[in-house]
Design a protein around this motif. Structure first.
Motif, short mmCIF file in Angstrom:
data_model
loop_
_atom_site.label_atom_id
_atom_site.label_comp_id
_atom_site.label_asym_id
_atom_site.label_seq_id
_atom_site.Cartn_x
_atom_site.Cartn_y
_atom_site.Cartn_z
N SER A 226 -1.82 -0.27 -4.36
CA SER A 226 -3.00 0.55 -4.17
C SER A 226 -3.10 1.65 -5.21
O SER A 226 -2.11 2.31 -5.54
N PRO B 211 -1.39 6.69 -2.87
CA PRO B 211 -2.27 6.54 -4.04
C PRO B 211 -1.68 7.21 -5.28
O PRO B 211 -1.04 8.25 -5.20
N GLY C 24 -5.70 3.79 -4.47
CA GLY C 24 -6.45 4.71 -3.65
C GLY C 24 -7.91 4.32 -3.56
O GLY C 24 -8.34 3.29 -4.08
N PRO C 25 -8.73 5.14 -2.89
CA PRO C 25 -10.14 4.81 -2.73
C PRO C 25 -10.89 4.87 -4.05
O PRO C 25 -10.56 5.66 -4.93
N GLN D 240 -10.87 0.17 -1.28
CA GLN D 240 -9.77 0.65 -2.09
C GLN D 240 -9.78 -0.06 -3.45
O GLN D 240 -10.30 -1.16 -3.59
N LYS E 209 0.83 -1.20 0.00
CA LYS E 209 0.00 0.00 0.00
C LYS E 209 0.87 1.26 0.00
O LYS E 209 1.11 1.87 1.03
N TRP F 173 -7.22 -1.71 -6.20
CA TRP F 173 -5.89 -2.32 -6.24
C TRP F 173 -5.57 -2.76 -7.66
O TRP F 173 -6.46 -3.15 -8.41
#
Length: 347
Positions: free
Chosen positions: A315, A20, A317-318, A302, A17, A304
């Motif tokens: 990641s 982002p 990000g969201p 998230q 992670k 991926w």
């Protein structure tokens, strides 16, 4: 302490992670779909409320002004439902569904950039109530659309129609697949892909109590299709619908790549070959390139990505409900929705 927490996170989740990846906001809305043209321009559609929006994005992230394409009463959006887009060398076609169960097509001539008024694709009204549709374009300005269809017996089956004039008219509908057990999975997205005369639809079946992913293919541009083929060797007995149709792509070499969910695990497979477990997650999508396959999926709020040559996800990000497309130089564009906005990045 921070290093220890990161180490524990990787050991528990198997994910890396980092910060982002930077992204660009495309517009306000949800459920984007994207198609690529021969010049490396991405054509994008998404919805907000009952309104459809269309825009384009070039490889250097140059976006054109967004067009408010139409207000479609009862536009189906949410939970993988949304408009779909495909591009040929002559036209752009968008397919959208309303909650009454109708499939609508919008067609743009690329030389004039003028949009035709929407026309209905389904020849029996109000039969696509689940709201799932897929679309793909051929090299001869033809298009193939497929959707979940309730005609005749109120049970979902895979139906389709073909256009040979850039989406301005559509053929009589045909049933591409009907489960001998009565219905295919009711709430999973259908996917479509094509290259030359090779056309394929992917859908989740409901057969012998299992919700497995199947592929049906055509070698004559969608005029006829062969027998549906189950993907992978395992099976998923399930009495409920997972609402997760997976992802489908075809590479420059003409080989089909698929990614899909079984329980909480994600698998990739080529038709006729064993599946490979890739990650834990849901709503995966895939893009096939000369470098290998790019996979993007959701897990714990998230997005991926698994990149070619790598096994550990990273990641983005969201976000949710990603879509992927490949530029001609093998760069991959990822679109997704995030808190009511459409975002994009190159991966």
């Amino acid at each position: 302490m921070i290093y220890l927490l990161i180490t524990l996170y990787v050991l528990v989740t198997g994910f890396i992670k980092p910060a982002p990846i930077a992204s660009t906001e495309i517009g306000k809305g949800i459920h984007p779909s994207v198609g690529m043209d021969e010049h490396g321009t991405a054509h994008i559609v998404y919805g907000q409320g009952e309104v459809l929006y269309y825009t384009t994005l070039s490889m250097d992230n140059q976006a054109e002004s967004t067009v408010r394409l139409d207000s479609l009463p009862g536009l189906h959006l949410g939970a993988s439902r949304g408009p779909q887009i495909a591009v040929s060398n002559q036209s752009v076609v968008i397919i959208a569904l309303d909650k009454a169960g109708n499939v609508w097509a919008y067609s743009q001539r690329r030389d004039t950039r003028k949009w035709q008024k929407r026309i209905r694709v389904n020849d029996v009204p109000d039969i696509a109530k689940e709201g799932f549709v897929a679309l793909t374009a051929g090299p001869d300005n033809s298009y193939n659309a497929g959707w979940l269809d309730l005609r005749n017996n109120e049970r979902n089956k895979l139906a389709g129609a073909r256009s040979t004039d850039g989406g301005r008219s559509w053929s009589v509908n045909t049933i591409l697949y009907q489960s001998p057990d009565g219905t295919i999975c009711e709430c999973c997205q259908v996917s479509a892909v094509s290259q030359g005369k090779h056309v394929a639809f992917m859908f989740r079946n409901f057969l012998n109590g299992a919700r497995d992913i199947y592929l049906i293919q055509s070698t004559n541009g969608g005029q006829s299709f062969g027998t549906a083929e189950k993907l992978g060797q395992g099976t998923w007995p399930l009495k409920a619908c997972p609402m997760d149709g997976g992802g489908l792509a075809i590479g420059p070499d003409g080989i089909i790549s698929t990614v899909w969910r079984r329980a909480d695990k994600l698998f990739t497979a080529h038709p006729g070959q064993p599946e490979v477990e890739r990650a834990t997650g849901k709503n995966p999508k895939i893009a096939a390139t000369r470098k290998g396959d790019y996979i993007v999926f959701q897990q714990a709020g998230q997005l991926w990505a698994i990149l070619p040559g790598q096994t550990q996800p990273v990641s983005l990000g969201p976000g949710a409900y990603a879509k992927l497309t490949r530029f001609t130089n093998d760069r991959v564009l990822c679109l997704w929705e995030q808190e009511g906005t459409i975002r994009a990045t190159m991966i």
